[in-house]
Design a protein around this motif. Structure first.
Motif, mmCIF file in Angstrom:
data_model
loop_
_atom_site.group_PDB
_atom_site.id
_atom_site.type_symbol
_atom_site.label_atom_id
_atom_site.label_comp_id
_atom_site.label_asym_id
_atom_site.label_seq_id
_atom_site.Cartn_x
_atom_site.Cartn_y
_atom_site.Cartn_z
ATOM 1 N N PRO A 1 -0.671 -7.381 -30.182
ATOM 2 C CA PRO A 1 -1.639 -6.289 -30.127
ATOM 3 C C PRO A 1 -0.992 -5.012 -29.616
ATOM 4 O O PRO A 1 -0.086 -5.204 -29.151
ATOM 5 C CB PRO A 1 -2.621 -6.796 -28.817
ATOM 6 C CG PRO A 1 -1.477 -7.662 -28.210
ATOM 7 C CD PRO A 1 -0.565 -8.328 -29.159
ATOM 8 N N LEU A 2 -1.501 -3.976 -30.176
ATOM 9 C CA LEU A 2 -0.956 -2.557 -30.121
ATOM 10 C C LEU A 2 -1.676 -1.994 -28.707
ATOM 11 O O LEU A 2 -2.801 -2.351 -28.348
ATOM 12 C CB LEU A 2 -1.361 -1.606 -31.147
ATOM 13 C CG LEU A 2 -0.783 -2.152 -32.599
ATOM 14 C CD1 LEU A 2 -1.552 -1.407 -33.566
ATOM 15 C CD2 LEU A 2 0.648 -2.134 -32.483
ATOM 16 N N GLY A 3 -0.816 -1.149 -28.128
ATOM 17 C CA GLY A 3 -1.158 -0.221 -26.878
ATOM 18 C C GLY A 3 -1.772 -0.764 -25.894
ATOM 19 O O GLY A 3 -1.135 -2.043 -25.308
ATOM 20 N N ILE B 1 -9.864 -9.715 -29.223
ATOM 21 C CA ILE B 1 -9.051 -8.769 -28.891
ATOM 22 C C ILE B 1 -9.749 -8.033 -27.924
ATOM 23 O O ILE B 1 -10.606 -7.279 -28.293
ATOM 24 C CB ILE B 1 -8.484 -8.069 -29.977
ATOM 25 C CG1 ILE B 1 -7.577 -9.065 -30.786
ATOM 26 C CG2 ILE B 1 -7.507 -6.924 -29.685
ATOM 27 C CD1 ILE B 1 -7.116 -8.584 -32.340
ATOM 28 N N VAL B 2 -9.123 -7.623 -26.831
ATOM 29 C CA VAL B 2 -10.007 -6.890 -25.832
ATOM 30 C C VAL B 2 -9.017 -5.789 -25.187
ATOM 31 O O VAL B 2 -7.819 -5.753 -25.134
ATOM 32 C CB VAL B 2 -10.734 -7.465 -24.613
ATOM 33 C CG1 VAL B 2 -11.662 -8.571 -24.824
ATOM 34 C CG2 VAL B 2 -9.442 -8.034 -23.350
ATOM 35 N N ARG B 3 -9.497 -4.375 -24.757
ATOM 36 C CA ARG B 3 -8.887 -3.578 -23.954
ATOM 37 C C ARG B 3 -8.601 -4.055 -22.676
ATOM 38 O O ARG B 3 -9.627 -4.777 -22.138
ATOM 39 C CB ARG B 3 -9.492 -2.026 -24.189
ATOM 40 C CG ARG B 3 -9.414 -1.599 -25.452
ATOM 41 C CD ARG B 3 -9.989 -0.123 -25.368
ATOM 42 N NE ARG B 3 -9.897 0.651 -26.724
ATOM 43 C CZ ARG B 3 -8.924 1.332 -26.962
ATOM 44 N NH1 ARG B 3 -7.826 1.287 -26.202
ATOM 45 N NH2 ARG B 3 -8.815 2.109 -28.132
ATOM 46 N N GLN B 4 -7.439 -3.566 -21.820
ATOM 47 C CA GLN B 4 -7.591 -3.780 -20.714
ATOM 48 C C GLN B 4 -8.429 -3.377 -19.591
ATOM 49 O O GLN B 4 -8.787 -4.061 -18.748
ATOM 50 C CB GLN B 4 -6.022 -3.295 -20.200
ATOM 51 C CG GLN B 4 -5.675 -3.507 -18.690
ATOM 52 C CD GLN B 4 -4.359 -3.367 -18.129
ATOM 53 O OE1 GLN B 4 -3.547 -3.888 -18.130
ATOM 54 N NE2 GLN B 4 -4.316 -1.937 -17.643
ATOM 55 N N LYS C 1 4.367 6.069 -20.296
ATOM 56 C CA LYS C 1 3.650 4.672 -20.499
ATOM 57 C C LYS C 1 3.618 4.079 -19.462
ATOM 58 O O LYS C 1 4.230 3.923 -18.615
ATOM 59 C CB LYS C 1 4.724 4.080 -21.526
ATOM 60 C CG LYS C 1 4.382 2.595 -21.855
ATOM 61 C CD LYS C 1 5.326 2.011 -23.075
ATOM 62 C CE LYS C 1 4.692 2.182 -24.258
ATOM 63 N NZ LYS C 1 5.116 1.894 -25.489
ATOM 64 N N ILE C 2 2.416 3.368 -19.329
ATOM 65 C CA ILE C 2 1.882 2.542 -18.277
ATOM 66 C C ILE C 2 1.883 1.279 -18.643
ATOM 67 O O ILE C 2 0.915 0.756 -19.697
ATOM 68 C CB ILE C 2 0.501 3.039 -17.730
ATOM 69 C CG1 ILE C 2 0.432 4.520 -17.323
ATOM 70 C CG2 ILE C 2 -0.027 2.195 -16.600
ATOM 71 C CD1 ILE C 2 -0.772 5.081 -16.809
ATOM 72 N N GLU C 3 2.552 0.447 -18.104
ATOM 73 C CA GLU C 3 2.847 -1.202 -18.273
ATOM 74 C C GLU C 3 1.299 -1.722 -18.021
ATOM 75 O O GLU C 3 0.312 -1.325 -17.094
ATOM 76 C CB GLU C 3 3.813 -1.793 -17.738
ATOM 77 C CG GLU C 3 5.122 -1.441 -17.826
ATOM 78 C CD GLU C 3 5.272 -1.567 -19.115
ATOM 79 O OE1 GLU C 3 5.012 -2.778 -19.702
ATOM 80 O OE2 GLU C 3 6.008 -0.832 -19.785
ATOM 81 N N LEU C 4 0.779 -2.887 -18.726
ATOM 82 C CA LEU C 4 -0.518 -3.551 -18.486
ATOM 83 C C LEU C 4 -0.317 -4.456 -17.241
ATOM 84 O O LEU C 4 0.857 -4.996 -16.877
ATOM 85 C CB LEU C 4 -0.674 -4.355 -19.688
ATOM 86 C CG LEU C 4 -0.986 -3.659 -20.869
ATOM 87 C CD1 LEU C 4 -1.196 -4.738 -22.130
ATOM 88 C CD2 LEU C 4 -1.848 -2.757 -20.995
ATOM 89 N N GLU C 5 -1.447 -4.864 -16.496
ATOM 90 C CA GLU C 5 -1.352 -5.591 -15.251
ATOM 91 C C GLU C 5 -1.353 -6.838 -15.619
ATOM 92 O O GLU C 5 -1.103 -7.870 -14.889
ATOM 93 C CB GLU C 5 -2.535 -5.048 -14.583
ATOM 94 C CG GLU C 5 -2.515 -3.745 -13.813
ATOM 95 C CD GLU C 5 -3.668 -3.327 -13.043
ATOM 96 O OE1 GLU C 5 -3.985 -4.225 -12.107
ATOM 97 O OE2 GLU C 5 -4.291 -2.355 -13.283
ATOM 98 N N VAL D 1 -0.234 -9.712 -25.242
ATOM 99 C CA VAL D 1 -0.283 -8.422 -24.732
ATOM 100 C C VAL D 1 0.485 -7.233 -25.380
ATOM 101 O O VAL D 1 1.358 -7.489 -26.017
ATOM 102 C CB VAL D 1 -0.191 -8.129 -23.081
ATOM 103 C CG1 VAL D 1 -0.696 -9.065 -22.162
ATOM 104 C CG2 VAL D 1 1.271 -8.423 -22.909
ATOM 105 N N GLY D 2 -0.226 -6.105 -25.355
ATOM 106 C CA GLY D 2 0.100 -4.880 -25.947
ATOM 107 C C GLY D 2 1.406 -4.372 -25.252
ATOM 108 O O GLY D 2 1.825 -4.985 -24.248
#
Length: 94
Positions: A5-7, A83-86, A53-57, A43-44
């Motif tokens: 996944p991107l972003g 596929i979902v956004r954080q 850039k903020i890392e995913l939780e 995960v993106g």
């Protein structure tokens, strides 16, 4: 095939829910509610906010609760994924 996944997007595999009620009544697929619990598969790289850039939780392997009507359904190699956004992820189950 492998999904990357991107972003701030996350690939999840939705957990199947029981097809029977507590009293033993079998529910057809059309009567069941869409489950909201899933396993994180990929995960993106993270989200860009004001050039940072903020890392995913969440991370691969986490069990999560997500918004009921969010995401895009995809089928890869006979498996169904979402596929979902954080932002659509409500909680991590510990």
């Amino acid at each position: 095939m492998k999904l990357k996944p991107l972003g701030d997007r996350v690939v999840i595999k939705v957990k199947e829910e029981e097809a029977t009620t507590a009293s033993g009544i079998v529910l057809p697929g059309s009567a069941k509610e869409k489950p909201q619990e899933a396993q994180v598969v990929a995960v993106g790289s993270g989200e860009l906010v004001d050039g940072k850039k903020i890392e995913l939780e969440v991370k691969v392997g986490d069990t999560i609760i997500y918004s009921k009507y969010s995401g895009t359904e995809v089928k890869i190699d006979g498996e169904d994924y979402l596929i979902v956004r954080q932002n659509d992820i409500l909680a991590i189950v510990e």
